[in-house]
Design a protein around this motif. Structure first.
Motif, mmCIF file in Angstrom:
data_model
loop_
_atom_site.group_PDB
_atom_site.id
_atom_site.type_symbol
_atom_site.label_atom_id
_atom_site.label_comp_id
_atom_site.label_asym_id
_atom_site.label_seq_id
_atom_site.Cartn_x
_atom_site.Cartn_y
_atom_site.Cartn_z
ATOM 1 N N THR A 64 7.942 10.130 11.020
ATOM 2 C CA THR A 64 7.221 9.343 10.021
ATOM 3 C C THR A 64 8.027 9.410 8.738
ATOM 4 O O THR A 64 8.227 10.492 8.171
ATOM 5 N N ALA A 81 3.128 3.327 14.442
ATOM 6 C CA ALA A 81 2.324 2.096 14.446
ATOM 7 C C ALA A 81 3.066 0.910 13.847
ATOM 8 O O ALA A 81 2.589 -0.223 13.945
ATOM 9 N N GLY A 82 4.196 1.136 13.207
ATOM 10 C CA GLY A 82 4.947 0.043 12.603
ATOM 11 C C GLY A 82 5.371 0.351 11.184
ATOM 12 O O GLY A 82 5.576 1.518 10.807
ATOM 13 N N TRP A 84 4.596 -0.123 7.029
ATOM 14 C CA TRP A 84 3.512 -0.298 6.064
ATOM 15 C C TRP A 84 4.098 -0.341 4.663
ATOM 16 O O TRP A 84 5.119 0.293 4.383
ATOM 17 N N GLN A 85 3.452 -1.108 3.761
ATOM 18 C CA GLN A 85 3.844 -1.103 2.361
ATOM 19 C C GLN A 85 2.638 -0.769 1.495
ATOM 20 O O GLN A 85 1.502 -1.122 1.825
ATOM 21 N N TRP A 119 -2.212 1.300 1.877
ATOM 22 C CA TRP A 119 -1.235 0.848 2.853
ATOM 23 C C TRP A 119 -1.657 -0.452 3.527
ATOM 24 O O TRP A 119 -2.808 -0.637 3.874
ATOM 25 N N GLU A 120 -0.665 -1.338 3.702
ATOM 26 C CA GLU A 120 -0.861 -2.613 4.391
ATOM 27 C C GLU A 120 0.264 -2.768 5.415
ATOM 28 O O GLU A 120 1.452 -2.704 5.057
ATOM 29 N N ARG A 121 -0.101 -2.972 6.671
ATOM 30 C CA ARG A 121 0.930 -3.089 7.696
ATOM 31 C C ARG A 121 1.596 -4.461 7.609
ATOM 32 O O ARG A 121 0.917 -5.492 7.573
ATOM 33 N N ASP A 124 5.310 -4.738 13.149
ATOM 34 C CA ASP A 124 5.015 -3.863 14.286
ATOM 35 C C ASP A 124 6.228 -3.065 14.724
ATOM 36 O O ASP A 124 6.099 -2.125 15.509
ATOM 37 N N ARG A 126 9.923 -0.845 14.012
ATOM 38 C CA ARG A 126 10.222 0.362 13.235
ATOM 39 C C ARG A 126 11.488 0.153 12.407
ATOM 40 O O ARG A 126 12.227 1.094 12.137
#
Length: 408
Positions: A64, A81-82, A84-85, A119-121, A124, A126
């Protein structure tokens, strides 16, 4: 002229993001280099892409990773999970553009950066690519050391991007350097030589075939150049190719249409080839003129290839314009009927016009005479005006068969 004026306006009035550039980055002498994460971490890679305009973080291991923003706040996170920002991080808004448009946290809250992350994904995968203004030059002028000695190598500064990998502090480090570019003289010589050779094709006997090859070549060269630039993008390569070459795609179609017309010996193909070549030279050649003297540019390939493609584009484009002018001048010197000083262009005669005059006079009731009578009695007795017959000092018995037929 209209196509040329529009092309010049598009190139001269366009900003860096509208030329042959990638994400706002065009040819430059600045070079972004990564020296590596400290300490090294397996499965975490951060590298510059798009000629240093952006950086790309890829996480392949079971980690992570959190990227810190300019105020040391959490900015990006990559986990299983992908990507995030943090919508409260000022970097989320400042990094949307290569040159850092004005942007702050929502509602201008100066304390948003220190608040708990929201956090906002956004992906998807990496892998994440972004403009990090710590890794490229943001000034409107070159650094003072560069202005004092632009022909020398300079290390502008060492940069760091702080990360946390599984709650362990890691620094992605690198340098921003100034690397002087080469002399543009050899590439300009190549452009001039190509232009001269292409322009000379307007004097060839089979000039239409040569011009068709030249206009097809410039289309192929410019398509290749544009494709290599699009391939240097970290993402959106197809859309970048399409939207970055709207004007040039129209010129490509005109160029191919000109080649077809030239193969069919249509004189309009010459003018269309000259117009298409000039537009491509302005947009795809002069628009990238700085690659001839800059050390790097966004292209998927060596800089020598980029400089060669640019010089050849300029040379063929301007040469096609010159070839069109030479071919048109040569055609005009022969007269509207395709002849020079009254002589036939390809060894023919005025037989068709004279025959038509004879037929008109015969239909008016004038007596037709055999070619032998015409040679004996003269053109007036043959029922034809003297000026309508080909002039020859030989006797009628020495006439070529075609001329005896005309006299008849």
């Amino acid at each position: 002229m209209l196509l040329g004026a529009v092309a010049c306006w598009l190139v001269l009035a366009a900003g860096p993001a509208q030329a042959h550039s990638v994400s706002g980055a065009s040819a430059t002498n600045f070079r972004t280099t990564v020296t590596g994460p400290q300490p090294p971490v397996d499965g975490v890679s951060l590298v510059p892409v798009e000629n240093g305009s952006r950086v790309r973080l890829t996480v392949t291991g079971n980690h992570t990773v959190v990227v810190k923003g300019y105020d040391d706040e959490p900015y990006l996170r990559v986990d299983s999970a992908g990507v995030w920002q943090n919508t409260l991080s000022p970097a989320t808004y400042l990094n949307r553009d290569r040159y850092g448009p004005p942007g702050t946290a929502p509602a201008g809250d100066s304390g948003a950066a220190k608040a708990a992350p929201r956090w906002e994904r956004i992906a998807d995968s990496r892998t994440i690519v972004w403009h990090d203004h710590r890794a490229h030059w943001m000034g409107t002028q070159d650094p003072p050391a560069v202005r004092a000695a632009p022909g020398r190598f300079h290390q502008i500064y060492a940069w760091t991007i702080p990360l946390t990998v599984d709650d362990q502090a890691v620094l992605a480090t690198g340098t921003l350097d100034w690397v002087p570019g080469p002399s543009p003289v050899p590439w300009l010589v190549l452009a001039v030589a190509t232009a001269a050779a292409t322009a000379a094709s307007g004097l060839y006997r089979r000039r239409d075939t040569v011009l068709a090859v030249a206009v097809t070549a410039i289309v192929g060269v410019d398509v290749t150049h544009s494709a290599l630039i699009a391939c240097s993008r970290a993402s959106g390569r197809l859309s970048g190719f399409v939207y970055g070459n709207i004007v040039e795609m129209a010129a490509w179609l005109l160029g191919l249409a000109a080649a077809v017309l030239l193969v069919r010996r249509a004189s309009a193909g010459r003018y269309l080839a000259g117009s298409a070549g000039f537009v491509i030279a302005v947009t795809g050649g002069f628009g990238d003129l700085d690659v001839l003297y800059r050390s790097s540019a966004p292209i998927a390939g060596p800089m020598g290839l980029a400089r060669t493609l640019t010089a050849v584009t300029i040379g063929i484009g301007l040469g096609l314009l010159g070839a069109t002018a030479l071919a048109s001048r040569r055609r005009a010197s022969r007269g509207p009927s395709g002849t020079g000083q009254g002589g036939p262009e390809r060894g023919g005669t005025n037989q068709d016009n004279t025959s038509q005059n004879s037929a008109g006079q015969n239909s008016a009731g004038q007596e037709s005479h055999h070619s032998g009578d015409a040679g004996r009695d003269g053109p007036e007795q043959a029922g034809l005006p003297h000026d309508d017959l080909p002039h020859d000092d030989r006797e009628a018995t020495d006439m070529l068969p075609a001329r005896r037929d005309v006299a008849g």
